[in-house]
Design a protein around this motif. Structure first.
Motif, short mmCIF file in Angstrom:
data_model
loop_
_atom_site.label_atom_id
_atom_site.label_comp_id
_atom_site.label_asym_id
_atom_site.label_seq_id
_atom_site.Cartn_x
_atom_site.Cartn_y
_atom_site.Cartn_z
N LYS A 105 0.84 -1.19 0.00
CA LYS A 105 0.00 0.00 0.00
C LYS A 105 0.88 1.25 0.00
CE LYS A 105 -4.37 0.81 2.08
NZ LYS A 105 -5.24 0.77 3.24
N CYS B 91 0.31 3.83 -3.03
CA CYS B 91 -0.48 5.02 -2.66
C CYS B 91 -0.09 6.26 -3.47
CB CYS B 91 -0.30 5.29 -1.17
SG CYS B 91 -1.25 6.71 -0.61
N GLN B 92 -1.10 7.00 -3.91
CA GLN B 92 -0.88 8.21 -4.71
C GLN B 92 -0.65 9.44 -3.84
OE1 GLN B 92 -0.54 8.27 -7.88
NE2 GLN B 92 -2.08 7.12 -9.00
N LYS B 93 -0.87 9.31 -2.54
CA LYS B 93 -0.78 10.47 -1.65
C LYS B 93 0.52 10.41 -0.84
CE LYS B 93 -4.17 12.61 -0.58
NZ LYS B 93 -4.47 13.99 -0.92
N GLU C 245 0.60 10.81 2.35
CA GLU C 245 0.26 10.09 3.58
C GLU C 245 -0.91 9.16 3.30
OE1 GLU C 245 0.17 11.72 8.00
OE2 GLU C 245 -0.11 13.27 6.49
N ILE C 246 -0.89 7.98 3.90
CA ILE C 246 -1.99 7.04 3.65
C ILE C 246 -3.17 7.39 4.55
CG2 ILE C 246 -2.65 4.60 3.64
CD1 ILE C 246 0.26 3.89 3.21
N LEU C 247 -4.12 8.12 4.01
CA LEU C 247 -5.34 8.47 4.74
C LEU C 247 -6.52 8.08 3.85
CD1 LEU C 247 -4.37 12.06 5.94
CD2 LEU C 247 -4.62 10.04 7.35
N CYS C 248 -6.95 6.83 4.02
CA CYS C 248 -7.92 6.27 3.06
C CYS C 248 -9.36 6.63 3.42
CB CYS C 248 -7.75 4.76 2.99
SG CYS C 248 -6.06 4.24 2.74
N CYS D 51 -8.99 11.72 0.83
CA CYS D 51 -8.29 11.22 -0.36
C CYS D 51 -9.24 11.17 -1.55
CB CYS D 51 -7.71 9.84 -0.09
SG CYS D 51 -6.93 9.15 -1.58
N PHE E 26 -8.82 9.73 -4.22
CA PHE E 26 -8.78 8.40 -4.85
C PHE E 26 -9.70 7.41 -4.11
CE2 PHE E 26 -4.89 10.58 -5.84
CZ PHE E 26 -4.77 10.39 -7.21
N ALA E 27 -10.11 7.81 -2.90
CA ALA E 27 -11.06 6.98 -2.15
C ALA E 27 -12.50 7.47 -2.35
CB ALA E 27 -10.71 7.01 -0.66
N CYS F 220 -8.23 4.48 -6.19
CA CYS F 220 -7.06 4.02 -5.43
C CYS F 220 -6.38 2.85 -6.16
CB CYS F 220 -7.50 3.58 -4.04
SG CYS F 220 -6.15 2.83 -3.13
N PRO F 221 -5.09 2.98 -6.50
CA PRO F 221 -4.40 1.92 -7.25
C PRO F 221 -4.21 0.65 -6.43
CG PRO F 221 -2.85 3.65 -6.63
CD PRO F 221 -4.21 4.12 -6.22
S1 SF4 Z 1 -7.18 5.41 -0.74
FE1 SF4 Z 1 -5.88 7.19 -1.10
S2 SF4 Z 1 -4.63 7.29 0.73
FE2 SF4 Z 1 -5.50 5.26 0.70
S3 SF4 Z 1 -3.94 4.00 -0.34
FE3 SF4 Z 1 -5.40 4.69 -1.87
S4 SF4 Z 1 -4.48 6.53 -2.71
FE4 SF4 Z 1 -3.47 6.13 -0.78
#
Ligand code: SF4
Length: 593
Positions: free
Chosen positions: A66, A70-72, A74-77, A82, A84-85, A122-123
């Motif tokens: 992850k 992650c495209q960000k 910080e991982i804040l899903c 985000c 992407f979420a 989200c990838p």
């Molecule tokens: S949902 Fe957003 S923050 Fe979470 S892993 Fe995917 S790109 Fe990253």
């Protein structure tokens, strides 16, 4: 279930994966291939291409962590933080992304990043959604062997059950240490105190809980600097309940806190610890230790077998392989295999044994207490052996400190190129070494450490290596945790010292030695320095083709004469001149400088 050992550089990954795929596909199951590093995925991906070229439409899925996907920053899903979420499922359904490119043969990092950019999804998540459609899934150990692993949850959906996959574990000598690391959560007093300053405004309710946690650590702390401790876990459960109730009061009904939220981090620390202390006091005892001015409460995994074994129930079959899985009984146990029902097979090298000369020099002491008297001797042996045959050599030490001490004793003014590894060696640095070996001329000496990036998972094939020196076994330090491991296995099998110290060190030494003679045209010498290498416990971790009856066969009567004799024998094929006469013997009596 099988454990397979074969020398490095033979194409083991393809040799194991191919029959595993044939077996799994004929049973309607996929193969899950796991490895400790992403750099090892290439061989599995390449095999997928072979199937595809043969018109077998194999779908290969490569999962990345992850953190990498992650495209960000910080991982804040969360929908709120985000993009992407946000509306992920709507975007996926509207654009048919679960089934898009169904016929494509490779779904990997680049493919998912492209989808992510095109549709703002989200990838990582879209990659996980392909698990059930793939024939070959390639990922890190952590997808299966971690308390936070989510592969099996995704795959074994109770509503739509799937056929069990076949599990293939590459570089399996790494598995038990990874599991020990993943299942040994700890809480540091210094980290608890940092939580006071992490909250932006004074947070009375949270501060009270932090205070309570610090008091709990004090209550549990034993008089000794390190000790196993016993607790019924009630105080930890109470602390968790209070933290959870504060979290619910703050976020109840309004999503979850982000992973960077101090309260959530605090909860996760104690939650992970609580999970492990409930497993088994025998294989994961709770310990308390004082080190470097800090205090640590830790659930220390010392025997991962009971954690790993039940995971295998989710698979149709399991194959674990590596170049270093000896003694098999040790690795079978540590990898959670049942000794009675699993097979263990060693494949020898297909290259002529005469292509390598293996020696043990027992006159050199490398243990911590005596090694400083031997630095000069080690440097002298390296110099005099290299003088018989110029070219590239690798020298592996048990620590950086040891490496530097011997480096200082190497002769000055020689026309050698010397590169010494540092603890911060980057991927670019590794490439520079490869270039030096490939394009350089004359004697090139690479000084490195056992267990590092130059001694495992790296292929020097075709670089004309002349020899590898292994300067002592890299025996783990006698930490409190190691001693617990030793006691545990002493009780279990009467083999505590070997399980805790000898076998782990020999894995590193044999891996280091395996950097040489990786195809049928290569010839070279392997010199192991230390008397421990001929002891029974050390010798039983060596590959079968190293000696016939006893490792003592590897001790030369005259070191230089035997090295010269070896080069004389292979000289016609090596294409390099053997230089002059061996300069006097380095025998038992003549090792003093
Ligand atoms: S949902 Fe957003 S923050 Fe979470 S892993 Fe995917 S790109 Fe990253």
């Amino acid at each position: 279930m099988s454990t397979l050992q074969a020398p490095t550089g033979l194409g083991k990954t393809a040799a194991v994966l191919f029959p595993a795929l044939v077996y799994a596909l004929s049973a309607g199951s996929p193969v899950l291939y796991v490895a400790p590093k992403n750099s090892q995925f290439k061989a599995a991906v390449d095999l997928g291409k072979v199937f595809q070229k043969s018109r077998i439409p194999l779908k290969v899925l490569v999962l990345t962590s992850k953190a990498k996907a992650c495209q960000k920053d910080e991982i804040l899903c969360q929908n709120s933080s985000c993009p992407f979420a946000t509306n992920y499922h709507d975007k996926v359904e509207e654009n048919d992304l679960r089934t898009r490119d169904e016929k494509r043969h490779l779904w990997d990092y680049r493919y998912f990043q492209k989808l992510s950019e095109q549709y703002e999804i989200c990838p990582y998540e879209i990659g996980m959604e392909r698990i059930r459609a793939a024939d070959l899934i390639i990922c890190d150990y952590n997808y299966v062997f971690s308390p936070h692993a989510n592969f099996l949850d995704r795959y074994l959906d109770p509503i739509v059950p799937m056929k069990k996959p076949v599990l293939v574990i590459d570089e399996a000598h790494n598995l038990y240490e990874r599991v020990i690391e993943n299942y040994s959560p700890e809480i540091r007093l210094s980290i608890l105190k940092e939580f006071f300053s992490k909250t932006l405004v004074k947070d009375e309710a949270f501060n009270k809980i932090i205070d309570q946690a610090i008091r709990l650590m004090k209550t549990l702390s034993p008089p000794a600097s390190s000790a196993k401790i016993k607790t019924d876990g009630e105080a930890i459960k109470e602390l968790l309940a209070q933290t959870l109730s504060l979290m619910t009061a703050r976020w109840g009904g309004d999503g979850l806190p982000g992973s960077e939220d101090p309260l959530f981090q605090f909860f996760t620390l104690w939650y992970d610890l609580n999970e492990m202390i409930n497993v088994s006091q025998e294989s994961i005892p709770l310990i308390y230790k004082r080190e470097n001015g800090d205090e640590v409460l830790k659930a220390q995994c010392i025997d991962p077998s009971a954690l790993i074994a039940p995971i295998y129930d989710n698979f149709l079959g399991v194959v674990a392989f590596s170049a270093t899985l000896k003694p098999f009984a040790f690795y079978q146990h540590m990898s959670g295999f049942d000794l009675q029902t699993s097979e263990a097979v060693e494949f020898g090298s297909p290259f002529p044994r005469e292509h390598k000369k293996i020696m043990v020099i027992p006159q050199v002491q490398t243990n911590y207490r005596e090694r400083d008297r031997h630095y000069q001797r080690i440097a002298m042996i390296i110099e005099r052996v290299i003088d018989l045959q110029s070219g590239p050599y690798l020298v592996f030490f048990s620590s950086y400190q040891f490496l530097r001490a011997v480096e200082a004793e190497l002769p000055k003014g020689r026309d050698w190129q010397i590169f010494s590894q540092s603890s911060s060696l980057s991927g670019a640095g590794v490439q520079r070494i490869m270039d030096l070996l490939e394009d350089g001329e004359g004697t090139r000496l690479i000084l490195a450490v056992q267990g590092g990036s130059l001694s495992e998972g790296i292929d020097f094939r075709g670089m004309g290596l002349r020899g590898v020196f292994v300067v002592g076994p890299a025996v783990p330090s006698a930490t409190f945790e190691r001693k617990l491991m030793q006691d545990h296995f002493e009780q279990l099998s009467g083999n505590g010292r070997a399980y805790a110290y000898v076998y782990p060190s020999m894995t590193k030494s044999v891996q280091a030695a395996g950097r040489i003679v990786r195809d049928e045209s290569e010839k070279g010498i392997i010199i192991l320095m230390d008397p421990r290498f001929v002891e029974k416990d050390y010798a039983e971790a060596m590959p079968d083709d190293w000696y016939e009856l006893s490792a003592k066969e590897l001790v030369p009567k005259q070191i230089l004469a035997e090295v010269k004799e070896f080069w004389d024998q292979v000289a016609g094929n090596v294409g390099h001149e053997v230089h002059g006469k061996a300069k006097g013997p380095i025998g038992e009596d003549s090792l003093s400088v």
